[in-house]
Write a protein that holds these residues in place. Structure first.
Motif, PDB file in Angstrom:
ATOM      1  N   PHE A  53      21.201  12.766  -7.847  1.00  0.00           N
ATOM      2  CA  PHE A  53      20.010  13.497  -8.063  1.00  0.00           C
ATOM      3  C   PHE A  53      19.039  13.160  -7.059  1.00  0.00           C
ATOM      4  O   PHE A  53      18.196  14.008  -6.642  1.00  0.00           O
ATOM      5  CB  PHE A  53      19.633  13.140  -9.549  1.00  0.00           C
ATOM      6  N   SER A  54      19.255  11.875  -6.797  1.00  0.00           N
ATOM      7  CA  SER A  54      18.303  11.224  -5.636  1.00  0.00           C
ATOM      8  C   SER A  54      18.681  11.481  -4.241  1.00  0.00           C
ATOM      9  O   SER A  54      18.063  11.266  -3.287  1.00  0.00           O
ATOM     10  CB  SER A  54      18.220   9.912  -5.892  1.00  0.00           C
ATOM     11  N   SER A  55      19.902  12.179  -3.972  1.00  0.00           N
ATOM     12  CA  SER A  55      20.265  12.509  -2.648  1.00  0.00           C
ATOM     13  C   SER A  55      19.450  13.572  -2.001  1.00  0.00           C
ATOM     14  O   SER A  55      19.548  13.921  -0.745  1.00  0.00           O
ATOM     15  CB  SER A  55      21.817  12.769  -2.791  1.00  0.00           C
ATOM     16  N   LYS A  56      18.858  14.427  -2.547  1.00  0.00           N
ATOM     17  CA  LYS A  56      18.066  15.454  -2.176  1.00  0.00           C
ATOM     18  C   LYS A  56      16.485  15.139  -2.568  1.00  0.00           C
ATOM     19  O   LYS A  56      16.214  14.618  -3.537  1.00  0.00           O
ATOM     20  CB  LYS A  56      18.611  16.827  -2.590  1.00  0.00           C
ATOM     21  N   PRO A  57      15.847  15.875  -1.861  1.00  0.00           N
ATOM     22  CA  PRO A  57      13.921  15.616  -2.200  1.00  0.00           C
ATOM     23  C   PRO A  57      13.916  16.120  -3.557  1.00  0.00           C
ATOM     24  O   PRO A  57      14.419  17.217  -4.191  1.00  0.00           O
ATOM     25  CB  PRO A  57      13.335  16.441  -1.121  1.00  0.00           C
ATOM     26  N   ARG A  58      13.139  15.328  -4.256  1.00  0.00           N
ATOM     27  CA  ARG A  58      12.681  15.811  -5.557  1.00  0.00           C
ATOM     28  C   ARG A  58      11.303  15.699  -5.925  1.00  0.00           C
ATOM     29  O   ARG A  58      10.577  14.958  -5.064  1.00  0.00           O
ATOM     30  CB  ARG A  58      13.481  14.970  -6.873  1.00  0.00           C
ATOM     31  N   LYS A  59      10.681  16.055  -7.247  1.00  0.00           N
ATOM     32  CA  LYS A  59       9.352  15.917  -7.412  1.00  0.00           C
ATOM     33  C   LYS A  59       9.138  14.364  -7.661  1.00  0.00           C
ATOM     34  O   LYS A  59      10.090  13.459  -7.828  1.00  0.00           O
ATOM     35  CB  LYS A  59       8.970  16.513  -8.578  1.00  0.00           C
ATOM     36  N   LYS A  60       7.986  14.117  -7.055  1.00  0.00           N
ATOM     37  CA  LYS A  60       7.400  12.706  -7.158  1.00  0.00           C
ATOM     38  C   LYS A  60       7.764  12.017  -8.488  1.00  0.00           C
ATOM     39  O   LYS A  60       7.188  12.912  -9.437  1.00  0.00           O
ATOM     40  CB  LYS A  60       6.030  12.500  -6.708  1.00  0.00           C
ATOM     41  N   GLY A  61       8.395  10.926  -8.828  1.00  0.00           N
ATOM     42  CA  GLY A  61       8.657  10.504 -10.219  1.00  0.00           C
ATOM     43  C   GLY A  61       9.587  11.223 -10.821  1.00  0.00           C
ATOM     44  O   GLY A  61      10.035  10.518 -11.903  1.00  0.00           O
ATOM     45  N   LYS A  74       0.856  -1.351   0.057  1.00  0.00           N
ATOM     46  CA  LYS A  74      -0.017   0.036   0.164  1.00  0.00           C
ATOM     47  C   LYS A  74       0.736   1.380   0.012  1.00  0.00           C
ATOM     48  O   LYS A  74       0.707   2.249   0.670  1.00  0.00           O
ATOM     49  CB  LYS A  74      -1.084   0.234   1.068  1.00  0.00           C
ATOM     50  N   ALA A  75       1.670   1.430  -0.731  1.00  0.00           N
ATOM     51  CA  ALA A  75       2.722   2.276  -0.986  1.00  0.00           C
ATOM     52  C   ALA A  75       2.515   3.186  -2.306  1.00  0.00           C
ATOM     53  O   ALA A  75       2.337   2.386  -3.310  1.00  0.00           O
ATOM     54  CB  ALA A  75       4.244   2.059  -0.926  1.00  0.00           C
ATOM     55  N   PRO A  76       2.498   4.257  -2.538  1.00  0.00           N
ATOM     56  CA  PRO A  76       2.645   4.977  -3.848  1.00  0.00           C
ATOM     57  C   PRO A  76       3.663   4.386  -4.860  1.00  0.00           C
ATOM     58  O   PRO A  76       4.939   4.045  -4.492  1.00  0.00           O
ATOM     59  CB  PRO A  76       2.811   6.519  -3.602  1.00  0.00           C
ATOM     60  N   PHE A  77       3.375   4.406  -6.170  1.00  0.00           N
ATOM     61  CA  PHE A  77       4.156   3.431  -7.092  1.00  0.00           C
ATOM     62  C   PHE A  77       5.363   4.400  -7.081  1.00  0.00           C
ATOM     63  O   PHE A  77       6.528   3.673  -7.333  1.00  0.00           O
ATOM     64  CB  PHE A  77       3.511   3.562  -8.424  1.00  0.00           C
ATOM     65  N   PHE A  78       5.491   5.465  -7.193  1.00  0.00           N
ATOM     66  CA  PHE A  78       6.745   6.268  -7.631  1.00  0.00           C
ATOM     67  C   PHE A  78       7.536   6.462  -6.350  1.00  0.00           C
ATOM     68  O   PHE A  78       8.669   6.860  -6.256  1.00  0.00           O
ATOM     69  CB  PHE A  78       6.558   7.939  -7.969  1.00  0.00           C
TER      70      PHE A  78
END
Length: 266
Positions: A192-200, A118-122
């Protein structure tokens, strides 16, 4: 007269114990999976998951790679052979895996697992995306050791004469793929993923960057024999399959979505 390196014929089997054999290509898959596991554990604290859930997620992903990679190869590159002999789909020992098929398999596995917990796909996709280049790079080293999926003929100084590829020197395109699809893509996504980014966004960057790298490298890679002449020699099958990746990756990066962390998505 230019002298080129002749690649030695290396036995694809490292060790054989009765009916069980360890192959270079299989070992590279194992290396990629283990490396992905350790790096995933390193970032586990950025997610709401437990170590047991992480293990299940990576197992789902591994099955997606194997099943999707094989099915994709047969359907994308050996469809006529499959029509003549449907059992060929299950003859994994004959070789043949497709990245694009493996990607579809991983996407399916992530969707099923996201639904299960039950987690968001992205949330799942953005976490997994930076781990994929590790396996890609390891797989390309396996291709190089096996002297398969070689490049087009060339006269560049670093060209190699591969066994079973004729007497002409060729691009070591497996190493080009290792560098771009493995080292460069991993470094880019890990940063790029080391910081919060837009979902997806992380998943989008993976699709865009891999698609661009693959389209570029295909200009140096010899098309599979059964695929030569397809699309009037304008595009290879690999390039055609990468175009949708590029377009969807751009869509994910450019669409409006909130900047959010892995934990906040739960």
């Amino acid at each position: 007269m230019q002298h080129y390196m002749t690649f030695p014929a290396i036995d694809p089997i490292i060790v054989e114990l009765g009916p069980i054999s360890l192959r270079w290509y299989g070992l590279m898959y194992l290396v990629g999976f283990v490396a992905a596991w350790f790096l995933a554990k390193k970032r586990l604290s950025t997610t709401p998951w437990t170590e047991e859930q992480l293990s299940d997620l990576l197992f789902y992903g591994f099955l997606g790679v194997i099943l999707g990679g094989r099915i994709g190869y047969v359907l994308f590159y050996q469809f006529s052979h499959f029509i003549e002999d449907p059992i060929y789909l299950f003859k994994i020992w004959t070789g043949g895996m497709s990245f694009h098929g493996g990607l579809l398999g991983v996407i399916t596995a992530m969707a099923l697992y996201a639904r299960k917990i039950k987690a968001p796909f992205f949330q799942v996709a953005d976490f997994i995306a930076p781990l994929i280049p590790i396996g890609l790079g390891a797989g390309r080293i396996g291709n190089f050791i096996n002297a398969e999926l070689w490049g087009r003929t060339t006269d560049v100084p670093w060209a190699i004469i591969f066994p079973n590829a004729g007497p002409l020197p060729r691009h070591p395109s497996q190493l080009y793929e290792f560098l771009l699809e493995g080292v460069v893509l991993f470094s880019l996504l890990w940063w790029f993923s080391s910081k919060p980014r837009k979902k997806g966004a992380v998943a989008g960057l993976f699709l865009l960057a891999y698609g661009c790298f693959r389209v570029f490298i295909e200009f140096f890679r010899e098309p599979d024999v059964q695929m030569q002449g397809i699309y009037d020699n304008i595009l290879t099958q690999g390039q055609m399959l990468s175009v949708p990746m590029i377009l969807f990756g751009l869509f994910l990066l450019l669409r409006k979505a909130p900047v959010i962390s892995h934990k906040e998505q739960a």
